[in-house]
Design a protein around this motif. Structure first.
Motif, mmCIF file in Angstrom:
data_model
loop_
_atom_site.group_PDB
_atom_site.id
_atom_site.type_symbol
_atom_site.label_atom_id
_atom_site.label_comp_id
_atom_site.label_asym_id
_atom_site.label_seq_id
_atom_site.Cartn_x
_atom_site.Cartn_y
_atom_site.Cartn_z
ATOM 1 N N UNK A 159 29.343 -29.669 138.981
ATOM 2 C CA UNK A 159 30.097 -30.854 138.587
ATOM 3 C C UNK A 159 29.913 -31.200 137.117
ATOM 4 N N UNK A 160 28.687 -31.165 136.617
ATOM 5 C CA UNK A 160 28.434 -31.564 135.232
ATOM 6 C C UNK A 160 28.435 -30.342 134.318
ATOM 7 N N UNK A 161 29.288 -30.375 133.294
ATOM 8 C CA UNK A 161 29.434 -29.232 132.396
ATOM 9 C C UNK A 161 28.113 -28.857 131.727
ATOM 10 N N UNK A 162 27.342 -29.863 131.292
ATOM 11 C CA UNK A 162 26.103 -29.579 130.565
ATOM 12 C C UNK A 162 24.963 -29.140 131.486
ATOM 13 N N UNK A 163 25.243 -29.044 132.787
ATOM 14 C CA UNK A 163 24.254 -28.495 133.718
ATOM 15 C C UNK A 163 24.602 -27.070 134.145
ATOM 16 N N UNK A 164 25.677 -26.523 133.577
ATOM 17 C CA UNK A 164 26.082 -25.174 133.955
ATOM 18 C C UNK A 164 25.019 -24.156 133.542
ATOM 19 N N UNK A 165 24.600 -24.195 132.274
ATOM 20 C CA UNK A 165 23.600 -23.238 131.790
ATOM 21 C C UNK A 165 22.258 -23.418 132.511
ATOM 22 N N UNK A 166 21.733 -24.670 132.645
ATOM 23 C CA UNK A 166 20.500 -24.825 133.424
ATOM 24 C C UNK A 166 20.613 -24.297 134.852
ATOM 25 N N UNK A 167 21.781 -24.463 135.464
ATOM 26 C CA UNK A 167 21.986 -23.958 136.828
ATOM 27 C C UNK A 167 21.914 -22.433 136.846
ATOM 28 N N UNK A 168 22.523 -21.795 135.855
ATOM 29 C CA UNK A 168 22.479 -20.327 135.761
ATOM 30 C C UNK A 168 21.028 -19.857 135.677
ATOM 31 N N UNK B 276 21.311 -17.161 138.642
ATOM 32 C CA UNK B 276 22.682 -16.794 139.009
ATOM 33 C C UNK B 276 22.980 -15.331 138.676
ATOM 34 N N UNK B 277 23.793 -14.725 139.513
ATOM 35 C CA UNK B 277 24.191 -13.328 139.318
ATOM 36 C C UNK B 277 25.545 -13.212 138.621
ATOM 37 N N UNK B 278 26.404 -14.209 138.848
ATOM 38 C CA UNK B 278 27.739 -14.179 138.234
ATOM 39 C C UNK B 278 28.187 -15.589 137.856
ATOM 40 N N UNK B 279 29.052 -15.644 136.865
ATOM 41 C CA UNK B 279 29.725 -16.891 136.501
ATOM 42 C C UNK B 279 31.216 -16.603 136.499
ATOM 43 N N UNK B 280 31.974 -17.441 137.195
ATOM 44 C CA UNK B 280 33.413 -17.238 137.268
ATOM 45 C C UNK B 280 34.099 -18.041 136.157
ATOM 46 N N UNK B 281 34.939 -17.364 135.377
ATOM 47 C CA UNK B 281 35.664 -18.020 134.287
ATOM 48 C C UNK B 281 37.151 -17.699 134.391
ATOM 49 N N UNK C 155 21.508 -22.866 122.750
ATOM 50 C CA UNK C 155 22.773 -23.017 123.473
ATOM 51 C C UNK C 155 23.557 -21.729 123.300
ATOM 52 N N UNK C 156 24.536 -21.528 124.155
ATOM 53 C CA UNK C 156 25.375 -20.334 124.019
ATOM 54 C C UNK C 156 26.847 -20.698 123.847
ATOM 55 N N UNK C 157 27.162 -21.974 124.045
ATOM 56 C CA UNK C 157 28.549 -22.387 123.870
ATOM 57 C C UNK C 157 28.653 -23.895 123.625
ATOM 58 N N UNK C 158 29.826 -24.304 123.142
ATOM 59 C CA UNK C 158 30.200 -25.713 122.999
ATOM 60 C C UNK C 158 31.607 -25.881 123.557
ATOM 61 N N UNK C 159 31.990 -27.134 123.761
ATOM 62 C CA UNK C 159 33.356 -27.393 124.197
ATOM 63 C C UNK C 159 34.341 -27.032 123.078
#
Length: 445
Positions: free
Chosen positions: A169-178, A183-188, A212-216
């Protein structure tokens, strides 16, 4: 320099509060079981103290070495290594004379206080400020990826969909979740198609090391914001509020395309078109060697992203705060798997005081301060539970052994264990702070 002083002040205040509360946990259980507490100190006081006063049997004071604090409990082998007192017969008011279950509660009192305090802070923060976050689905222009992100397999313009096919749900928690969930995959979504970006152990290691690896991604619809003194934009006469247009006749759709073009023209002249007070103008500017003009962008579209805001009433904030505390604890425990994982090399990311201080805001923000204090409180609780002699967890480990076997460890054994634990802890502290120094030297801090 000012931001460093503000961060340092926040760190010292946060640690002072947490140390006092942690030691108060030990103190309260000790007094509950009529165990004498000889000293209660904020910070350590080798050779001398900054302040001290005695009330009853307890000396209260402030030491000069800001590396924590302590309570000295009578009849207990601790960091004071008071061997002479241990040679005397046990007294009824001493720690060693108490039943194992009472000694166990005295030892876990500090950790318990840290966990409770973290929950109370989160409840208060959610009640006072609520929470605001950017939903992943609302990052409508995709992401701008840096070199580390490209190495993993992401591309600028990708729109994050799911992590291991689960929506975050939260964009800034995507990397911590990975990282935390391995995580094995990220769907984009890339060019209208759904693509799986595979995440390897090496990728997780890179994520741990990267800030960080990305920004909006943001559209190229900007004004000149704050100008940096002695930089090309200010020297050329650009002014705050100027609306940027084409550069060398090139139109840009996104702001990252503009910055990338500037980098390609480092040290060269560019002709930039802009609008000032409704009048269209152009200027020739020499881009500096870093590929920058020296201004902060002010984006015209104030509704670039739709943030979600949640407000809590007092009763609503209680379960929400407890939930946040439990989730923070769970996430931090997951990090231990990474620290001891040879593939991710999480141990290389361990940090010392500079790393902890760097999590605070460079400006004084009470909401952020209390959030970080709650987080550090949980860290202190978990770290103190590690089964290392000299930590609360080491004492608890020996007490559980006594309860199970019915045999109390010898005082000589406890002395040697305490010394070994202190040496190990000193080594860990030196290692963590050495990591900070290495990061500063390499410019990766």
């Amino acid at each position: 320099m000012e931001s460093i002083l503000i961060k340092t002040a926040q760190l010292l205040l946060s640690l002072s509060i947490l140390v006092v509360l942690h030691e108060a946990g030990h103190f309260m259980f000790a007094r509950l079981f009529n165990t004498r507490v000889e000293k209660f100190y904020l910070f350590f006081d080798p050779w001398f103290s900054l302040f001290k006063t005695k009330k009853g049997d307890t000396e209260y004071g402030i030491g000069w070495l800001p590396l924590g604090g302590y309570v000295k409990i009578s009849g207990m082998i601790d960091e004071s290594m008071d061997k002479e007192a241990m040679k005397l017969p046990p007294q009824p008011y001493e720690f060693r004379a108490k039943p194992a279950w009472q000694r166990l509660l005295i030892m876990v009192g500090g950790v318990l206080m840290n966990f409770i305090f973290a929950m109370v802070i989160y409840i208060g923060v959610l009640y006072a400020w609520g929470e605001q976050y950017l939903p992943t689905a609302n990052v409508k222009y995709g992401i701008v990826v840096n070199e580390q992100g490209e190495e993993i397999g992401f591309k600028t313009g990708d729109k994050i969909l799911t992590v291991d096919n689960i929506y975050v749900e939260e964009f800034h928690k995507v990397v911590p979740t990975i990282v935390l969930d391995g995580a094995k995959t990220v769907q984009v979504e890339r060019n209208g198609q759904k693509i799986d970006v595979e995440i390897s152990g090496e990728d997780l290691a890179l994520l741990l090391k990267s800030k960080s690896i990305w920004d909006e991604r943001i559209p190229y619809d900007i004004n000149i914001g704050k100008l940096a003194k002695d930089y090309p934009a200010a020297k050329a006469g650009l002014q705050v509020g100027d609306i940027l247009g084409t550069v060398d006749g090139n139109a840009f759709e996104y702001y990252d395309e503009f910055t990338k073009y500037l980098e390609s023209k480092a040290g060269s002249d560019i002709e930039i078109a802009f609008t000032r007070d409704g009048n269209k103008m152009t200027k020739t500017i020499t881009v500096n060697e870093e590929g920058k003009l020296g201004f902060n962008p002010a984006f015209n579209n104030s509704d670039l992203f739709e943030f979600k805001t949640i407000k809590y009433g007092f009763l609503e904030s209680i379960p929400a705060g407890i939930k946040r505390g439990v989730q923070t604890t769970s996430n931090y425990l997951k990090q231990f798997k990474l620290i001891f994982n040879k593939e991710t090399k999480g141990y290389e990311s361990l940090g010392g005081f500079a790393t902890i201080g760097n999590i605070f805001s460079p400006t004084w923000d009470w909401g952020h301060f209390w959030n970080m204090t709650a987080f550090i409180s949980i860290i202190l609780a978990i770290m103190n539970l590690l089964p290392i002699p000299a930590l609360d967890g080491g004492h608890v480990m020996f007490l559980f052994g006594e309860i199970i076997t019915g045999r109390k460890p010898g005082e000589k054994f406890l002395e040697y264990a305490q010394i070994a634990g202190m040496i190990l802890l000193l080594g860990l502290v030196l290692y963590a702070n050495a990591n900070d120094i290495i990061k500063m030297i390499n410019g990766t801090f």
